[in-house]
Motif scaffolding. Structure first.
Motif, PDB file in Angstrom:
ATOM      1  N   THR A   1      -3.819  -4.281 -13.980  1.00 12.82           N
ATOM      2  CA  THR A   1      -2.619  -4.984 -13.522  1.00 12.82           C
ATOM      3  C   THR A   1      -1.927  -4.187 -12.418  1.00 12.82           C
ATOM      4  O   THR A   1      -1.625  -3.005 -12.579  1.00 12.82           O
ATOM      5  CB  THR A   1      -1.637  -5.218 -14.687  1.00 12.82           C
ATOM      6  OG1 THR A   1      -1.403  -3.985 -15.379  1.00 12.82           O
ATOM      7  CG2 THR A   1      -2.193  -6.236 -15.664  1.00 12.82           C
ATOM      8  N   LEU A   2      -1.699  -4.859 -11.287  1.00 16.80           N
ATOM      9  CA  LEU A   2      -0.970  -4.274 -10.165  1.00 16.80           C
ATOM     10  C   LEU A   2      -0.186  -5.390  -9.476  1.00 16.80           C
ATOM     11  O   LEU A   2      -0.723  -6.477  -9.240  1.00 16.80           O
ATOM     12  CB  LEU A   2      -1.920  -3.635  -9.143  1.00 16.80           C
ATOM     13  CG  LEU A   2      -2.568  -2.297  -9.486  1.00 16.80           C
ATOM     14  CD1 LEU A   2      -3.495  -1.866  -8.361  1.00 16.80           C
ATOM     15  CD2 LEU A   2      -1.513  -1.233  -9.743  1.00 16.80           C
ATOM     16  N   ASN A   3       1.046  -5.118  -9.128  1.00 18.46           N
ATOM     17  CA  ASN A   3       1.854  -6.066  -8.374  1.00 18.46           C
ATOM     18  C   ASN A   3       1.565  -5.859  -6.890  1.00 18.46           C
ATOM     19  O   ASN A   3       2.070  -4.912  -6.273  1.00 18.46           O
ATOM     20  CB  ASN A   3       3.341  -5.853  -8.676  1.00 18.46           C
ATOM     21  CG  ASN A   3       4.221  -6.866  -7.969  1.00 18.46           C
ATOM     22  OD1 ASN A   3       3.743  -7.689  -7.174  1.00 18.46           O
ATOM     23  ND2 ASN A   3       5.509  -6.805  -8.235  1.00 18.46           N
ATOM     24  N   LEU A   4       0.782  -6.737  -6.316  1.00 18.96           N
ATOM     25  CA  LEU A   4       0.371  -6.575  -4.920  1.00 18.96           C
ATOM     26  C   LEU A   4       1.484  -6.928  -3.937  1.00 18.96           C
ATOM     27  O   LEU A   4       1.317  -6.716  -2.727  1.00 18.96           O
ATOM     28  CB  LEU A   4      -0.870  -7.423  -4.639  1.00 18.96           C
ATOM     29  CG  LEU A   4      -2.134  -6.979  -5.392  1.00 18.96           C
ATOM     30  CD1 LEU A   4      -3.286  -7.944  -5.134  1.00 18.96           C
ATOM     31  CD2 LEU A   4      -2.537  -5.560  -5.003  1.00 18.96           C
ATOM     32  N   ARG A   5       2.583  -7.444  -4.435  1.00 18.73           N
ATOM     33  CA  ARG A   5       3.735  -7.714  -3.561  1.00 18.73           C
ATOM     34  C   ARG A   5       4.666  -6.516  -3.477  1.00 18.73           C
ATOM     35  O   ARG A   5       5.649  -6.533  -2.738  1.00 18.73           O
ATOM     36  CB  ARG A   5       4.492  -8.950  -4.058  1.00 18.73           C
ATOM     37  CG  ARG A   5       3.690 -10.231  -3.879  1.00 18.73           C
ATOM     38  CD  ARG A   5       4.296 -11.414  -4.613  1.00 18.73           C
ATOM     39  NE  ARG A   5       3.538 -12.636  -4.348  1.00 18.73           N
ATOM     40  CZ  ARG A   5       2.394 -12.951  -4.944  1.00 18.73           C
ATOM     41  NH1 ARG A   5       1.873 -12.117  -5.848  1.00 18.73           N
ATOM     42  NH2 ARG A   5       1.762 -14.076  -4.641  1.00 18.73           N
ATOM     43  N   ASP A   6       4.346  -5.493  -4.222  1.00 16.17           N
ATOM     44  CA  ASP A   6       5.133  -4.256  -4.233  1.00 16.17           C
ATOM     45  C   ASP A   6       4.395  -3.188  -3.419  1.00 16.17           C
ATOM     46  O   ASP A   6       3.183  -3.026  -3.568  1.00 16.17           O
ATOM     47  CB  ASP A   6       5.327  -3.794  -5.681  1.00 16.17           C
ATOM     48  CG  ASP A   6       6.197  -2.555  -5.785  1.00 16.17           C
ATOM     49  OD1 ASP A   6       5.700  -1.450  -5.482  1.00 16.17           O
ATOM     50  OD2 ASP A   6       7.367  -2.695  -6.172  1.00 16.17           O
ATOM     51  N   PRO A   7       5.091  -2.442  -2.566  1.00 16.61           N
ATOM     52  CA  PRO A   7       4.418  -1.425  -1.746  1.00 16.61           C
ATOM     53  C   PRO A   7       3.633  -0.407  -2.570  1.00 16.61           C
ATOM     54  O   PRO A   7       2.549   0.030  -2.144  1.00 16.61           O
ATOM     55  CB  PRO A   7       5.564  -0.770  -0.976  1.00 16.61           C
ATOM     56  CG  PRO A   7       6.616  -1.835  -0.895  1.00 16.61           C
ATOM     57  CD  PRO A   7       6.521  -2.587  -2.183  1.00 16.61           C
ATOM     58  N   GLU A   8       4.158  -0.028  -3.733  1.00 17.06           N
ATOM     59  CA  GLU A   8       3.407   0.919  -4.569  1.00 17.06           C
ATOM     60  C   GLU A   8       2.125   0.284  -5.094  1.00 17.06           C
ATOM     61  O   GLU A   8       1.079   0.942  -5.161  1.00 17.06           O
ATOM     62  CB  GLU A   8       4.276   1.387  -5.743  1.00 17.06           C
ATOM     63  CG  GLU A   8       5.316   2.426  -5.387  1.00 17.06           C
ATOM     64  CD  GLU A   8       6.005   2.944  -6.630  1.00 17.06           C
ATOM     65  OE1 GLU A   8       5.605   4.018  -7.127  1.00 17.06           O
ATOM     66  OE2 GLU A   8       6.935   2.275  -7.115  1.00 17.06           O
ATOM     67  N   GLY A   9       2.221  -0.982  -5.484  1.00 18.64           N
ATOM     68  CA  GLY A   9       1.028  -1.673  -5.944  1.00 18.64           C
ATOM     69  C   GLY A   9      -0.006  -1.790  -4.842  1.00 18.64           C
ATOM     70  O   GLY A   9      -1.208  -1.632  -5.068  1.00 18.64           O
ATOM     71  N   GLN A  10       0.454  -2.060  -3.626  1.00 19.75           N
ATOM     72  CA  GLN A  10      -0.452  -2.147  -2.483  1.00 19.75           C
ATOM     73  C   GLN A  10      -1.133  -0.808  -2.221  1.00 19.75           C
ATOM     74  O   GLN A  10      -2.330  -0.747  -1.925  1.00 19.75           O
ATOM     75  CB  GLN A  10       0.327  -2.612  -1.251  1.00 19.75           C
ATOM     76  CG  GLN A  10       0.882  -4.022  -1.380  1.00 19.75           C
ATOM     77  CD  GLN A  10       1.994  -4.324  -0.400  1.00 19.75           C
ATOM     78  OE1 GLN A  10       2.301  -3.501   0.478  1.00 19.75           O
ATOM     79  NE2 GLN A  10       2.621  -5.484  -0.531  1.00 19.75           N
ATOM     80  N   GLU A  11      -0.379   0.261  -2.337  1.00 21.87           N
ATOM     81  CA  GLU A  11      -0.947   1.582  -2.094  1.00 21.87           C
ATOM     82  C   GLU A  11      -1.988   1.938  -3.151  1.00 21.87           C
ATOM     83  O   GLU A  11      -3.044   2.505  -2.837  1.00 21.87           O
ATOM     84  CB  GLU A  11       0.162   2.639  -2.077  1.00 21.87           C
ATOM     85  CG  GLU A  11      -0.312   4.060  -1.805  1.00 21.87           C
ATOM     86  CD  GLU A  11      -1.057   4.203  -0.488  1.00 21.87           C
ATOM     87  OE1 GLU A  11      -1.997   5.026  -0.424  1.00 21.87           O
ATOM     88  OE2 GLU A  11      -0.721   3.484   0.487  1.00 21.87           O
ATOM     89  N   LEU A  12      -1.708   1.606  -4.414  1.00 24.80           N
ATOM     90  CA  LEU A  12      -2.675   1.870  -5.472  1.00 24.80           C
ATOM     91  C   LEU A  12      -3.939   1.029  -5.266  1.00 24.80           C
ATOM     92  O   LEU A  12      -5.060   1.511  -5.473  1.00 24.80           O
ATOM     93  CB  LEU A  12      -2.063   1.582  -6.841  1.00 24.80           C
ATOM     94  CG  LEU A  12      -0.988   2.573  -7.298  1.00 24.80           C
ATOM     95  CD1 LEU A  12      -0.222   2.019  -8.498  1.00 24.80           C
ATOM     96  CD2 LEU A  12      -1.622   3.918  -7.652  1.00 24.80           C
ATOM     97  N   ALA A  13      -3.756  -0.228  -4.855  1.00 22.23           N
ATOM     98  CA  ALA A  13      -4.921  -1.068  -4.569  1.00 22.23           C
ATOM     99  C   ALA A  13      -5.750  -0.468  -3.442  1.00 22.23           C
ATOM    100  O   ALA A  13      -6.984  -0.451  -3.499  1.00 22.23           O
ATOM    101  CB  ALA A  13      -4.464  -2.479  -4.203  1.00 22.23           C
ATOM    102  N   LYS A  14      -5.069   0.049  -2.435  1.00 18.50           N
ATOM    103  CA  LYS A  14      -5.784   0.649  -1.308  1.00 18.50           C
ATOM    104  C   LYS A  14      -6.599   1.853  -1.766  1.00 18.50           C
ATOM    105  O   LYS A  14      -7.740   2.066  -1.307  1.00 18.50           O
ATOM    106  CB  LYS A  14      -4.776   1.064  -0.236  1.00 18.50           C
ATOM    107  CG  LYS A  14      -5.413   1.475   1.076  1.00 18.50           C
ATOM    108  CD  LYS A  14      -4.363   1.878   2.109  1.00 18.50           C
ATOM    109  CE  LYS A  14      -3.455   0.725   2.469  1.00 18.50           C
ATOM    110  NZ  LYS A  14      -2.488   1.097   3.526  1.00 18.50           N
ATOM    111  N   ARG A  15      -6.053   2.619  -2.690  1.00 22.90           N
ATOM    112  CA  ARG A  15      -6.786   3.786  -3.204  1.00 22.90           C
ATOM    113  C   ARG A  15      -8.010   3.357  -4.017  1.00 22.90           C
ATOM    114  O   ARG A  15      -9.065   3.999  -3.971  1.00 22.90           O
ATOM    115  CB  ARG A  15      -5.850   4.665  -4.016  1.00 22.90           C
ATOM    116  CG  ARG A  15      -4.853   5.435  -3.143  1.00 22.90           C
ATOM    117  CD  ARG A  15      -3.662   5.943  -3.936  1.00 22.90           C
ATOM    118  NE  ARG A  15      -4.041   6.886  -4.986  1.00 22.90           N
ATOM    119  CZ  ARG A  15      -3.170   7.414  -5.856  1.00 22.90           C
ATOM    120  NH1 ARG A  15      -1.876   7.086  -5.767  1.00 22.90           N
ATOM    121  NH2 ARG A  15      -3.570   8.254  -6.771  1.00 22.90           N
ATOM    122  N   LEU A  16      -7.862   2.280  -4.764  1.00 20.69           N
ATOM    123  CA  LEU A  16      -9.013   1.770  -5.510  1.00 20.69           C
ATOM    124  C   LEU A  16     -10.091   1.263  -4.565  1.00 20.69           C
ATOM    125  O   LEU A  16     -11.290   1.518  -4.754  1.00 20.69           O
ATOM    126  CB  LEU A  16      -8.584   0.641  -6.447  1.00 20.69           C
ATOM    127  CG  LEU A  16      -7.796   1.025  -7.695  1.00 20.69           C
ATOM    128  CD1 LEU A  16      -7.332  -0.221  -8.435  1.00 20.69           C
ATOM    129  CD2 LEU A  16      -8.641   1.900  -8.621  1.00 20.69           C
TER     130      LEU A  16
END
Length: 400
Positions: free
Chosen positions: A75-90
């Motif tokens: 679970t990640l909130n892709l509308r949140d900058p932190e969520g986007q950054e974590l997705a980018k790391r994945l």
């Protein structure tokens, strides 16, 4: 920990973003063949497919148990900058990323291909959308049904006496997903020589168009427009569904001359094969309805099992119109394990279609059904350095 990966795509890491069917079915296909599919879902709602389906025993979507199988849910909130950054790391650790948002969404989140490839130049980005990533319709909402309509399928499905019909499944979405999976595999193969990733752009309307046989050149060269023809193809006879004495239907495909001769013999009317009205493909096509009526009169006098046995003895291609109950009792399905049982944590053993196609040496497998929302968040995020305390903070802020 999930079972060990197996299959021809073992070792391939896929990050699946998006929801409902087109992107997730692509992820299912890759996961069935052994890829490690990490599915990113909204923390509050998850993939809406988790609530889809006519039957929800104990509130569980059986559809999700199939499309979500072999995936790890994060679970990640892709509308949140932190969520986007974590997705980018994945994604930086992935071989493939799948998304089926409206074109431009990933770019707004800082997750466009040009940005992602800076960290991961070998990345294959699979983009599934209604109309593709460019062109005047790219920004339109494009569901599978719209792609089926514009790709030419809806117009030719159904009876000529009714408006255009639909196939009973979400065929536009699944076709786009299959083309997307083929594209992903092609890009992974090409990457072996170039070392570079690329974008796979699968549009639903083009996926439908791609399977429409000779519809386009027929119109362009001869002006012929295919129409709805119900259960038959015009001038291809006999090839139809025929009634049986016990109220079932049997499909018989005997349009080739030699096969029709075998059917005529099975009907105890061998002379039909030499009758000028039916002796050739063209003649049978001209008298299609007349011939179908003749065959229906024969099939109506036999039960389906008896009729099928007779036709098989004469080498005439035929088959019952199967429903699920028929599939569960059919010896061919059983011999090939076309339907298999998967252990579900809530429902117990759940039957579902197996992995297709089959590979003789490194076949795929179903390792688990669609998981609970966020079941693998801690496990997957630990791989990019997010410890338990940090994860709890992310969850408190609605990021994970």
């Amino acid at each position: 920990m999930p079972p060990a990966q197996q299959g021809p795509l073992a070792g391939v890491r896929v990050v699946e973003m998006g929801q409902l069917l087109a992107g997730p079915f692509c992820g299912q296909l890759l996961g069935d063949l052994g890829a490690d599919v990490v599915k990113i879902e909204d923390p509050a709602r998850g993939d809406p497919l988790r609530q889809w389906g006519r039957q929800l025993p104990e509130g569980v979507s059986l559809w999700w148990s199939v499309v979500g199988r072999n995936k790890r849910s994060v679970t990640l909130n892709l509308r949140d900058p932190e969520g986007q950054e974590l997705a980018k790391r994945l994604i930086a650790q992935a071989d493939v990323v799948i998304e089926n948002f409206r074109p431009g969404t990933m770019e707004r989140w800082g997750l466009g291909f040009e940005e992602l490839r800076r960290e991961n130049p070998r990345l294959v980005m699979v983009r599934v959308s209604g109309f593709g990533q460019d062109g005047p319709y790219a920004q339109r909402a494009g569901y599978g049904a719209i792609g089926e309509a514009m790709g030419g399928l809806r117009y030719v499905v159904g009876d000529p006496s009714t408006p255009p019909s639909r196939v009973g499944i979400s065929i536009g979405d699944t076709l786009a997903a299959m083309f997307a999976a083929i594209g992903a595999l092609a890009a992974l193969q090409e990457r072996q020589s170039s070392g570079q990733g690329q974008v796979v752009d699968s549009a639903i309307y083009e996926a439908v168009l791609g399977v429409m046989e000779s519809l386009v050149p027929e119109w362009q060269v001869t002006g012929y427009q295919r129409e709805r023809t119900g259960a038959v193809l015009p001038n291809v006879a006999p090839s139809n569904v025929y009634p049986t004495q016990d109220g079932q239907w049997l499909l018989i495909a005997a349009n080739q001359d030699t096969v029709f001769a075998r059917l005529a013999k099975a009907m105890d009317s061998p002379g039909l094969a030499d009758d000028p009205r039916y002796a050739t493909h063209g003649a049978r096509g001209e008298r299609q309805q007349e011939l179908d009526d003749l065959i229906a009169g024969f099939t109506s006098g036999l039960d389906a099992d008896e009729l099928e046995k007779l036709l098989q003895e004469h080498g005439v291609p035929s088959g019952k119109i199967f429903r699920p109950a028929d599939m569960f009792t059919d010896p061919q399905f059983a011999a090939r394990k076309s339907i298999t049982e998967v252990d579900h944590p809530t429902l117990g053993p759940v039957s579902m279609q197996n992995v297709f196609p089959r590979l003789s040496r490194t076949g795929g497998s179903i390792r688990w059904p669609g998981p609970e929302l966020g079941a693998h968040t801690a496990e997957v995020l630990a791989g990019i350095g997010v410890d338990e305390a940090a994860l709890q903070e992310l969850r408190a802020r609605g990021v994970a």
